[in-house]
Scaffold this active site. Structure first.
Site, PDB file in Angstrom:
ATOM      1  N   LYS A   1       0.810  -1.224   0.000  1.00 15.64           N
ATOM      2  CA  LYS A   1       0.000   0.000   0.000  1.00 15.64           C
ATOM      3  C   LYS A   1       0.847   1.279   0.000  1.00 15.64           C
ATOM      4  O   LYS A   1       0.414   2.302  -0.510  1.00 15.64           O
ATOM      5  CB  LYS A   1      -0.960   0.003   1.193  1.00 15.64           C
ATOM      6  CG  LYS A   1      -2.087  -1.002   1.032  1.00 15.64           C
ATOM      7  CD  LYS A   1      -3.113  -0.883   2.134  1.00 15.64           C
ATOM      8  CE  LYS A   1      -4.233  -1.896   1.912  1.00 15.64           C
ATOM      9  NZ  LYS A   1      -5.321  -1.759   2.860  1.00 15.64           N
TER      10      LYS A   1
ATOM     11  N   ASN B   1      -4.869   2.107  -1.757  1.00 14.07           N
ATOM     12  CA  ASN B   1      -5.446   0.763  -1.922  1.00 14.07           C
ATOM     13  C   ASN B   1      -6.146   0.597  -3.261  1.00 14.07           C
ATOM     14  O   ASN B   1      -6.658  -0.475  -3.566  1.00 14.07           O
ATOM     15  CB  ASN B   1      -6.404   0.418  -0.775  1.00 14.07           C
ATOM     16  CG  ASN B   1      -7.791   0.982  -0.992  1.00 14.07           C
ATOM     17  OD1 ASN B   1      -7.935   2.076  -1.551  1.00 14.07           O
ATOM     18  ND2 ASN B   1      -8.808   0.271  -0.555  1.00 14.07           N
TER      19      ASN B   1
ATOM     20  N   ALA C   1      -4.581  -0.237   8.610  1.00 10.65           N
ATOM     21  CA  ALA C   1      -6.035  -0.048   8.618  1.00 10.65           C
ATOM     22  C   ALA C   1      -6.425   1.023   9.639  1.00 10.65           C
ATOM     23  O   ALA C   1      -7.285   1.873   9.377  1.00 10.65           O
ATOM     24  CB  ALA C   1      -6.725  -1.372   8.948  1.00 10.65           C
TER      25      ALA C   1
HETATM   26  P1  NAP Z   1      -1.173  -4.102  10.634  1.00  8.27           P
HETATM   27  O1  NAP Z   1      -0.670  -3.002   9.729  1.00  8.27           O
HETATM   28  O2  NAP Z   1      -0.326  -5.276  10.926  1.00  8.27           O
HETATM   29  O3  NAP Z   1      -1.624  -3.384  12.002  1.00  8.27           O
HETATM   30  C1  NAP Z   1      -2.051  -4.085  13.133  1.00  8.27           C
HETATM   31  C2  NAP Z   1      -1.480  -3.384  14.353  1.00  8.27           C
HETATM   32  O4  NAP Z   1      -2.045  -3.959  15.539  1.00  8.27           O
HETATM   33  C3  NAP Z   1       0.037  -3.551  14.472  1.00  8.27           C
HETATM   34  O5  NAP Z   1       0.605  -2.313  14.808  1.00  8.27           O
HETATM   35  C4  NAP Z   1       0.168  -4.572  15.581  1.00  8.27           C
HETATM   36  O6  NAP Z   1       1.382  -4.479  16.272  1.00  8.27           O
HETATM   37  C5  NAP Z   1      -0.984  -4.188  16.472  1.00  8.27           C
HETATM   38  N1  NAP Z   1      -1.366  -5.221  17.421  1.00  8.27           N
HETATM   39  C6  NAP Z   1      -1.238  -6.566  17.309  1.00  8.27           C
HETATM   40  N2  NAP Z   1      -1.739  -7.171  18.410  1.00  8.27           N
HETATM   41  C7  NAP Z   1      -2.187  -6.195  19.230  1.00  8.27           C
HETATM   42  C8  NAP Z   1      -2.815  -6.180  20.505  1.00  8.27           C
HETATM   43  N3  NAP Z   1      -3.080  -7.325  21.170  1.00  8.27           N
HETATM   44  N4  NAP Z   1      -3.155  -4.994  21.044  1.00  8.27           N
HETATM   45  C9  NAP Z   1      -2.875  -3.848  20.398  1.00  8.27           C
HETATM   46  N5  NAP Z   1      -2.275  -3.792  19.197  1.00  8.27           N
HETATM   47  C10 NAP Z   1      -1.947  -4.955  18.604  1.00  8.27           C
HETATM   48  O7  NAP Z   1      -2.531  -4.692  10.040  1.00  8.27           O
HETATM   49  P2  NAP Z   1      -3.660  -3.900   9.218  1.00  8.27           P
HETATM   50  O8  NAP Z   1      -3.396  -4.034   7.770  1.00  8.27           O
HETATM   51  O9  NAP Z   1      -3.820  -2.565   9.819  1.00  8.27           O
HETATM   52  O10 NAP Z   1      -4.933  -4.804   9.532  1.00  8.27           O
HETATM   53  C11 NAP Z   1      -5.483  -4.890  10.829  1.00  8.27           C
HETATM   54  C12 NAP Z   1      -6.768  -5.710  10.788  1.00  8.27           C
HETATM   55  O11 NAP Z   1      -7.754  -5.032   9.994  1.00  8.27           O
HETATM   56  C13 NAP Z   1      -6.596  -7.100  10.144  1.00  8.27           C
HETATM   57  O12 NAP Z   1      -7.369  -8.018  10.863  1.00  8.27           O
HETATM   58  C14 NAP Z   1      -7.171  -6.913   8.757  1.00  8.27           C
HETATM   59  O13 NAP Z   1      -7.701  -8.117   8.245  1.00  8.27           O
HETATM   60  C15 NAP Z   1      -8.277  -5.916   9.024  1.00  8.27           C
HETATM   61  N6  NAP Z   1      -8.628  -5.122   7.832  1.00  8.27           N
HETATM   62  C16 NAP Z   1      -9.916  -5.160   7.413  1.00  8.27           C
HETATM   63  C17 NAP Z   1     -10.299  -4.419   6.312  1.00  8.27           C
HETATM   64  C18 NAP Z   1     -11.732  -4.461   5.863  1.00  8.27           C
HETATM   65  O14 NAP Z   1     -12.035  -4.026   4.747  1.00  8.27           O
HETATM   66  N7  NAP Z   1     -12.633  -4.940   6.685  1.00  8.27           N
HETATM   67  C19 NAP Z   1      -9.360  -3.623   5.632  1.00  8.27           C
HETATM   68  C20 NAP Z   1      -8.028  -3.606   6.095  1.00  8.27           C
HETATM   69  C21 NAP Z   1      -7.686  -4.372   7.204  1.00  8.27           C
HETATM   70  P3  NAP Z   1       2.585  -5.464  15.803  1.00  8.27           P
HETATM   71  O15 NAP Z   1       2.870  -5.118  14.374  1.00  8.27           O
HETATM   72  O16 NAP Z   1       3.673  -5.095  16.745  1.00  8.27           O
HETATM   73  O17 NAP Z   1       2.065  -6.848  15.978  1.00  8.27           O
END
Ligand code: NAP
Length: 279
Positions: free
Chosen positions: A70, A91, A135
């Site tokens: 992205k 995106n 996200a």
């Molecule tokens: P990402 O960039 O990996 O961000 C997730 C963040 O959460 C990271 O900073 C991670 O830290 C942190 N984290 C992990 N475990 C945690 C906890 N227990 N408490 C607090 N923070 C925690 O992922 P993303 O792309 O943002 O996606 C996040 C979620 O959104 C995923 O489940 C994805 O499937 C979903 N999503 C959904 C859509 C939709 O259209 N519905 C779109 C985009 C994303 P670390 O990196 O240190 O682990």
């Protein structure tokens, strides 16, 4: 009238195998009689440049971008929308003879689902956001742009939540932002909206991302995860009488917005929604 040559759209990322986007967009193309296909392009980082160079010969008119590209696609684009610039990620790419334009429909998709699907206006609301990754950034920017009252952010990595909060403060002076050093510091008890933007809940063995005692009936609990449809967070929120939403609504609305950018026609919402529901 159908076009002579099939237009190609798709998704680039790694991995992309389990994406629901092909079903959603293929159903939309069929419903509007558009001669187009939506394909999955699972690319390694070194293949990105070649993918961009070959867009015309492969008849690619537009594509979605997912993890981990992205941010990496931005240098290949001629223009980037205001939302994508604020979020720092793209995106959706629209390709024409003249240029390649980048957009971000994730945050706006979330907002549109909040407003239209859940009748929730963020204006003046107190909001807790768990996660400070890609996200969360998209969601936070669009909540701030739509004049949320206060957004508190907690990430397991405090440096990430602090950096995001500092960045948001510099862009949206009218909104109050707080970096919470712990889940308990999010102040969920006073919140109208709680958002899970972490992957915690995707795996069967994952715990609920917050402890049950923090949830209350006046909350809207929005889990961005859509697989599974019901995470432990959603289940526990339902049990305390809170309103809930999983990530399918955001997925649908971001897809509709991408479709409209590419095709310049209103996306067929019911068709796209049922294509997602069929999975
Ligand atoms: P990402 O960039 O990996 O961000 C997730 C963040 O959460 C990271 O900073 C991670 O830290 C942190 N984290 C992990 N475990 C945690 C906890 N227990 N408490 C607090 N923070 C925690 O992922 P993303 O792309 O943002 O996606 C996040 C979620 O959104 C995923 O489940 C994805 O499937 C979903 N999503 C959904 C859509 C939709 O259209 N519905 C779109 C985009 C994303 P670390 O990196 O240190 O682990």
């Amino acid at each position: 009238m159908t076009q002579a040559k099939t237009q190609i759209y798709g998704l680039i990322g790694y991995p992309v195998k389990h994406s629901l986007s092909p079903a959603m967009h293929t159903a939309a193309f069929r419903a509007l009689g558009i001669n187009a296909e939506y394909r999955l392009f699972e690319l390694e980082a070194f293949q990105l440049e070649g993918f961009f160079a070959a867009l015309p010969e492969n008849n690619i008119y537009g594509f979605n971008v997912t993890v981990p590209y992205k941010e990496k696609v931005i240098p290949f684009l001629d223009e980037v929308s205001e939302d994508a610039r604020l979020i720092g990620a793209v995106n959706t790419v629209k390709v024409s003879d003249a240029k390649k334009q980048g957009f971000n429909t994730d945050g706006e998709g979330f907002l549109r689902h909040l407003r239209e699907g859940l009748q929730f206006s963020p204006e003046g609301k107190i909001i807790a956001l768990i996660g400070a990754g890609g996200a969360a950034k998209a969601v936070a920017v669009c909540l701030a742009r739509d004049r949320a009252g206060q957004v508190s952010i907690y990430d397991i990595d405090n440096n990430k939540s602090s950096a995001l909060v500092n960045n948001l403060r510099s862009k949206f002076a009218a909104v109050k932002f707080k970096a919470a050093g712990a889940l308990s510091a999010l102040g969920i008890g006073d919140c109208h909206l709680l958002i899970n933007a972490t992957p915690v809940g995707m795996k069967e063995e994952d715990p609920c991302v917050v402890s049950e005692g923090l949830l209350h009936p006046d909350l809207l609990v929005y889990d961005l995860i859509y697989n599974p449809r019901e995470t432990k967070l959603i289940k526990q929120a339902r049990e305390v009488g809170a309103k809930t939403a999983n990530g399918l609504g955001m997925l649908l609305y971001q897809g509709m917005l991408s479709f409209e950018i590419w095709i310049n026609k209103k996306a067929p919402q019911a068709v796209m929604q049922s294509a997602l529901g069929a999975h």
